[in-house]
Design a protein around this motif. Structure first.
Motif, PDB file in Angstrom:
ATOM      1  N   ALA A   1       0.841  -1.202   0.000  1.00 39.99           N
ATOM      2  CA  ALA A   1       0.000   0.000   0.000  1.00 39.99           C
ATOM      3  C   ALA A   1       0.873   1.247   0.000  1.00 39.99           C
ATOM      4  CB  ALA A   1      -0.908  -0.015   1.218  1.00 39.99           C
ATOM      5  N   VAL A   2       0.478   2.240  -0.719  1.00 46.24           N
ATOM      6  CA  VAL A   2       1.202   3.503  -0.752  1.00 46.24           C
ATOM      7  C   VAL A   2       0.223   4.590  -0.363  1.00 46.24           C
ATOM      8  CG1 VAL A   2       2.530   5.116  -2.173  1.00 46.24           C
ATOM      9  CG2 VAL A   2       2.621   2.654  -2.645  1.00 46.24           C
ATOM     10  N   MET A   3       0.635   5.483   0.524  1.00 50.17           N
ATOM     11  CA  MET A   3      -0.247   6.596   0.867  1.00 50.17           C
ATOM     12  C   MET A   3       0.567   7.830   1.206  1.00 50.17           C
ATOM     13  SD  MET A   3      -1.628   6.193   4.774  1.00 50.17           S
ATOM     14  CE  MET A   3      -2.680   4.826   4.446  1.00 50.17           C
ATOM     15  N   THR A   4      -0.062   8.965   1.058  1.00 49.60           N
ATOM     16  CA  THR A   4       0.554  10.202   1.485  1.00 49.60           C
ATOM     17  C   THR A   4      -0.076  10.546   2.833  1.00 49.60           C
ATOM     18  OG1 THR A   4       0.724  10.893  -0.778  1.00 49.60           O
ATOM     19  CG2 THR A   4       0.972  12.606   0.895  1.00 49.60           C
ATOM     20  N   ALA A   5       0.784  10.875   3.797  1.00 49.47           N
ATOM     21  CA  ALA A   5       0.259  11.212   5.118  1.00 49.47           C
ATOM     22  C   ALA A   5       0.791  12.569   5.530  1.00 49.47           C
ATOM     23  CB  ALA A   5       0.658  10.148   6.126  1.00 49.47           C
ATOM     24  N   ARG A   6      -0.035  13.304   6.271  1.00 50.63           N
ATOM     25  CA  ARG A   6       0.400  14.603   6.722  1.00 50.63           C
ATOM     26  C   ARG A   6       0.895  14.514   8.166  1.00 50.63           C
ATOM     27  NH1 ARG A   6      -3.483  19.526   6.777  1.00 50.63           N
ATOM     28  NH2 ARG A   6      -3.540  19.075   4.565  1.00 50.63           N
ATOM     29  N   VAL A   7       2.063  15.100   8.414  1.00 51.90           N
ATOM     30  CA  VAL A   7       2.590  15.145   9.781  1.00 51.90           C
ATOM     31  C   VAL A   7       1.763  16.156  10.563  1.00 51.90           C
ATOM     32  CG1 VAL A   7       4.592  15.640  11.222  1.00 51.90           C
ATOM     33  CG2 VAL A   7       4.906  14.563   8.982  1.00 51.90           C
ATOM     34  N   VAL A   8       1.125  15.690  11.672  1.00 54.41           N
ATOM     35  CA  VAL A   8       0.274  16.604  12.441  1.00 54.41           C
ATOM     36  C   VAL A   8       0.828  16.861  13.837  1.00 54.41           C
ATOM     37  CG1 VAL A   8      -1.842  16.076  11.180  1.00 54.41           C
ATOM     38  CG2 VAL A   8      -1.153  14.660  13.152  1.00 54.41           C
ATOM     39  N   GLY A   9       1.987  16.242  14.128  1.00 46.97           N
ATOM     40  CA  GLY A   9       2.553  16.495  15.455  1.00 46.97           C
ATOM     41  C   GLY A   9       3.828  15.690  15.656  1.00 46.97           C
ATOM     42  N   THR A  10       4.565  16.029  16.722  1.00 40.44           N
ATOM     43  CA  THR A  10       5.753  15.242  17.080  1.00 40.44           C
ATOM     44  C   THR A  10       5.701  14.924  18.563  1.00 40.44           C
ATOM     45  OG1 THR A  10       7.027  17.237  17.520  1.00 40.44           O
ATOM     46  CG2 THR A  10       7.218  16.299  15.304  1.00 40.44           C
ATOM     47  N   PHE A  11       6.394  13.866  18.910  1.00 38.63           N
ATOM     48  CA  PHE A  11       6.447  13.495  20.335  1.00 38.63           C
ATOM     49  C   PHE A  11       7.884  13.181  20.740  1.00 38.63           C
ATOM     50  CE2 PHE A  11       7.281   9.029  19.740  1.00 38.63           C
ATOM     51  CZ  PHE A  11       6.766   8.757  18.486  1.00 38.63           C
ATOM     52  N   HIS A  12       8.113  13.206  22.058  1.00 43.11           N
ATOM     53  CA  HIS A  12       9.433  12.851  22.591  1.00 43.11           C
ATOM     54  C   HIS A  12       9.215  11.966  23.816  1.00 43.11           C
ATOM     55  CE1 HIS A  12      13.640  13.320  23.764  1.00 43.11           C
ATOM     56  NE2 HIS A  12      13.202  13.441  24.999  1.00 43.11           N
ATOM     57  N   SER A  13       9.503  10.684  23.648  1.00 42.92           N
ATOM     58  CA  SER A  13       9.251   9.749  24.758  1.00 42.92           C
ATOM     59  C   SER A  13      10.445   9.658  25.694  1.00 42.92           C
ATOM     60  CB  SER A  13       8.945   8.356  24.205  1.00 42.92           C
ATOM     61  OG  SER A  13      10.130   7.815  23.641  1.00 42.92           O
ATOM     62  N   GLY A  14      11.624  10.069  25.210  1.00 38.80           N
ATOM     63  CA  GLY A  14      12.826   9.937  26.031  1.00 38.80           C
ATOM     64  C   GLY A  14      13.582   8.670  25.685  1.00 38.80           C
ATOM     65  N   PHE A  15      12.920   7.719  25.041  1.00 38.57           N
ATOM     66  CA  PHE A  15      13.624   6.519  24.587  1.00 38.57           C
ATOM     67  C   PHE A  15      14.080   6.733  23.149  1.00 38.57           C
ATOM     68  CE2 PHE A  15      11.725   4.510  28.196  1.00 38.57           C
ATOM     69  CZ  PHE A  15      12.648   3.544  28.539  1.00 38.57           C
ATOM     70  N   ARG A  16      15.338   6.661  22.945  1.00 36.52           N
ATOM     71  CA  ARG A  16      15.931   7.017  21.666  1.00 36.52           C
ATOM     72  C   ARG A  16      15.319   6.236  20.501  1.00 36.52           C
ATOM     73  NH1 ARG A  16      21.272   9.130  21.404  1.00 36.52           N
ATOM     74  NH2 ARG A  16      21.774   9.561  19.240  1.00 36.52           N
ATOM     75  N   ILE A  17      15.272   4.901  20.700  1.00 39.86           N
ATOM     76  CA  ILE A  17      14.790   4.043  19.605  1.00 39.86           C
ATOM     77  C   ILE A  17      13.375   4.449  19.194  1.00 39.86           C
ATOM     78  CG2 ILE A  17      14.133   1.680  19.016  1.00 39.86           C
ATOM     79  CD1 ILE A  17      17.019   1.733  19.199  1.00 39.86           C
ATOM     80  N   THR A  18      12.525   4.642  20.176  1.00 42.36           N
ATOM     81  CA  THR A  18      11.147   5.019  19.878  1.00 42.36           C
ATOM     82  C   THR A  18      11.106   6.363  19.157  1.00 42.36           C
ATOM     83  OG1 THR A  18      10.584   3.931  21.940  1.00 42.36           O
ATOM     84  CG2 THR A  18       8.865   5.276  20.926  1.00 42.36           C
ATOM     85  N   ASP A  19      11.841   7.318  19.667  1.00 38.96           N
ATOM     86  CA  ASP A  19      11.786   8.661  19.095  1.00 38.96           C
ATOM     87  C   ASP A  19      12.388   8.723  17.695  1.00 38.96           C
ATOM     88  OD1 ASP A  19      10.613   9.455  21.410  1.00 38.96           O
ATOM     89  OD2 ASP A  19      12.467  10.203  22.335  1.00 38.96           O
TER      90      ASP A  19
END
Ligand SMILES: Nc1ncnc2c1ncn2[C@@H]1O[C@H](COP(=O)(O)OP(=O)(O)O)[C@@H](O)[C@H]1O
Ligand SMILES: [Mg+2]
Lengths: 237, 411
Positions: free
Chosen positions: B191-209
């Motif tokens: 599947a291919v789709m275009t998605a819009r970035v609506v926000g960012t987060f910072h969990s503190g865990f490098r891998i996740t972020d």
């Protein structure tokens, strides 16, 4: 009457490369209200005998009986209990605890025995010391007293638990004549006024002759065992 | 007893300097032990707390607890076939909403459905493989701290565009994407789709972020090309420590693989155990060294007091009394040292907590410490015990002393 202390064939040998016999085959009975001198040359075994009679030491052979009770079978703790309650010891050197006041020193054996509260023990200690002319020194430590005063404290401590017998090893040996007279007077009064038995090692013939009975020790053995009548025949120590 | 105390007190009172040195040893030992324990347990708790906050306490995935039995094995008792294509199983948890509803009846905590997927993210001619998590913002709030980790936008921002995505801040930085950038997602299913970035987060865990993007369930289902699929149920239990037990029950009830945070972080937790073993060894050694001071003073006193001991014994003090005197002295040194050590330990812990320090697990800039009465009692117990043991040996020697030997020597 049962003797207060009785030695039966008591021999003490110090183990070692060269075993030393301190006392040898002593038979002796010490009765109530006796005032006994142990005399003899230096190194003859007088102190050793006194330690054995006072349960400070155990005989190698023989038995010491206290109030008719054999001490051979007693445990170390039972012997300690007898020393605490039945025998008062006075050494040539006062052997008081330097960090405690003289009242505390005298009260210690009472508190160890535990019959008196610490308050009552202190009161009794003060009474004893006052009766020996130490009223002004009750709070002092031993090093603040003269030799004669310290020795009077030592006698008071020996009397702490009101034992029937006092064993004294040259109690006046290191005292001047005045102090000697005072301490000797106290010991004599213990016998005549308080009904105690006093056994004292002494080199002083003038004192020995004033006592009821003399036991002469030579090379660890009893040399003579005479009655007051034969006072004149005492050899010079 | 008062007699023993009187004599013991008199002995140590007359040796102020030595006693002070011995007590100082115990104070230092107890103080540093308390501080070490506070630091170790503080950082450990901090670490576990971060871990527990960041992870679902329990994750139920669409893998079965037992591998699917192949048709040949069902028909034949013992069979070995080669070259067979295994029967494919439709992925996803069957009836996820019914399962959630039934689990919700007994699990103390919150549950949410999600879709775990992988996709290649394309932006500004860069391709990165990232984890896509399809979430339901309404229930996600109860299960993860994602909403509190938002840097830009909120969870509800996901409703703002038809295909919206929240990116980890490190990921966004890496590719240079910002809010309102349009990124391309290509899923493993094609599947291919275009998605819009609506926000960012910072969990503190490098891998996740660095490698995670959150989308709506629906969006993730499109990427997986399966309508209605849910392949993970995440649970936050009210007491994280109960997660393991609850997880087992979920597994039994649903037949799906259910993993608690303790199981998924087993390696880390065993490292913590090792750390604790290390800590208690060091603390024990500190306190042991402190007890040498006690040994020293008791042994000195018994030597200096040989004559007094002989006198007491000749007066009729028994062995037990003599032994008690010196044990009580050792106990006094230990006790006074331990009590003063409490203050010292508290002070050290307080000081350490003031230090600026960057921990690898969280964004907190202070060294985490834990004040626990347990540490104080433990240090006191060990300090007292080692003081008493240190005092016992010289005391026993003193109690066994034969008074006549000393008195003969003195006269
Ligand atoms: N620990 C010892 N080792 C060896 N010999 C000793 C010891 N104590 C005492 N003696 C000896 O035992 C003998 C008796 O000593 P002691 O009883 O003190 O005599 P006294 O009190 O009559 O002077 C002395 O010859 C003394 O040298
Ligand atoms: Mg002598």
């Amino acid at each position: 009457m049962t003797p207060l202390i009785e030695a039966r064939g008591v021999t003490k040998i110090l183990e070692g490369v060269v075993p030393v016999t301190l006392v040898k085959d002593i038979n002796l009975a010490i009765m109530q209200r006796e005032f006994i001198a142990i005399t003899g040359p230096s190194g003859s075994g007088k102190s050793s005998l006194l330690y054995l009679l006072g349960l400070l030491d155990l005989p190698t052979i023989g038995d010491v009986l206290i109030d008719g009770r054999s001490t051979n079978l007693m445990t170390e703790d039972e012997c300690a209990e007898v020393r605490l309650s039945r025998i008062g010891f006075v050494f040539q050197f006062h052997f008081l605890l330097p960090e405690f006041s003289i009242t505390e020193n005298v009260a210690l054996p009472m508190r160890a025995l535990g019959r008196l509260s610490s308050r009552a023990a202190t009161l009794r200690a003060e009474e004893l010391l006052i009766s020996f002319g130490l009223r002004d020194h009750l709070r002092k430590t031993p090093d603040q007293l003269s030799g004669g005063q310290r020795q009077r404290v030592a006698v008071a401590r020996a009397l702490a638990n009101d034992p029937p017998v006092i064993l004294a090893d040259e109690p006046t040996g290191s005292l001047d004549s005045l102090a000697t007279a005072q301490v000797f007077g106290i010991l004599r009064d213990l016998v005549t006024l308080r009904g105690k038995t006093v056994v004292a090692v002494t080199h002083d013939i003038n004192l020995a002759v004033q006592m009821h009975r003399r036991i002469h020790v030579v090379d660890g053995k009893l040399a003579q065992f005479e009655s007051p009548a034969s006072v004149a025949s005492i050899p010079q120590a | 007893m008062t007699l023993i105390l009187t004599i013991a007190w008199t002995h140590i009172r007359h040796r102020t300097r030595q006693t002070m040195v011995a007590i100082a040893g115990v104070i230092t030992g107890v103080g540093f032990s308390i501080m070490m324990a506070a630091m170790m347990e503080g950082s450990q708790n901090d670490f576990i707390k971060t871990l527990v906050d960041a992870l679902p306490h329990i994750s139920v995935t669409d893998e079965l607890r037992e591998p699917t039995r192949q048709p040949a094995n069902i028909v034949y008792r013992a069979a070995e076939f080669h070259g067979l294509t295994p029967k494919a199983r439709r992925p996803g948890i069957k009836n996820p909403m019914a399962i959630i509803a039934s689990l919700q009846t007994w699990i103390p905590g919150a549950l949410t459905a999600s879709v775990q997927s992988k996709a290649v993210l394309r932006y500004a001619r860069r391709n990165l493989t990232i984890s896509i998590v399809g979430i339901d913002p309404r229930t996600e709030v109860g299960v993860s701290n994602l909403s509190t980790h938002m840097r830009q936008g909120t969870l509800s921002s996901l409703y703002r565009a038809s295909n919206a995505i929240l990116l980890g801040d490190r990921l966004a930085n890496k590719i240079g994407a910002r809010v309102n950038s349009n990124v391309t997602l290509v899923s493993a299913e094609g599947a291919v789709m275009t998605a819009r970035v609506v926000g960012t987060f910072h969990s503190g865990f490098r891998i996740t972020d660095e490698t995670t993007g959150y989308v709506l369930l629906k969006t993730a289902q499109i990427l997986e090309m399966q309508t209605g699929i849910v392949n993970e149920i995440r649970v936050r239990t009210s007491d994280p420590m109960n997660a393991r037990l609850i997880s087992e029950r979920i597994g039994e009830q649903t037949g799906y693989k259910s993993i608690s945070w303790q199981e998924s972080q087993e390696d880390l937790l065993s490292t913590i155990t090792l750390r604790n073993v290390l800590m208690y060894t060091i603390v024990g050694a500190i306190l042991l060294v402190a007890s040498f001071g006690t040994y020293n003073i008791i042994s000195t006193i018994t030597h200096e007091k040989t004559r007094d001991i002989a006198i007491l014994k000749s007066l009729g003090f028994n062995n037990k009394t003599i032994l008690s005197i010196f044990i009580v002295e050792a106990g006094l040194v230990g006790l006074v040292g331990a009590l003063l050590g409490w203050g010292f330990g508290y002070f050290l812990t307080w000081g350490v907590a003031l230090l600026e320090f960057k921990t690898p697990f969280s964004d907190d800039t202070h060294l985490p410490v834990l004040y626990s009465i347990k540490h104080y009692l433990l240090a006191t117990g060990v300090a007292l015990a080692s003081s008493l043991i240190a005092g016992y040996f010289p005391a026993r020697t003193a109690a066994r002393l034969h008074p006549v030997d000393i008195i003969r020597g003195a006269t």
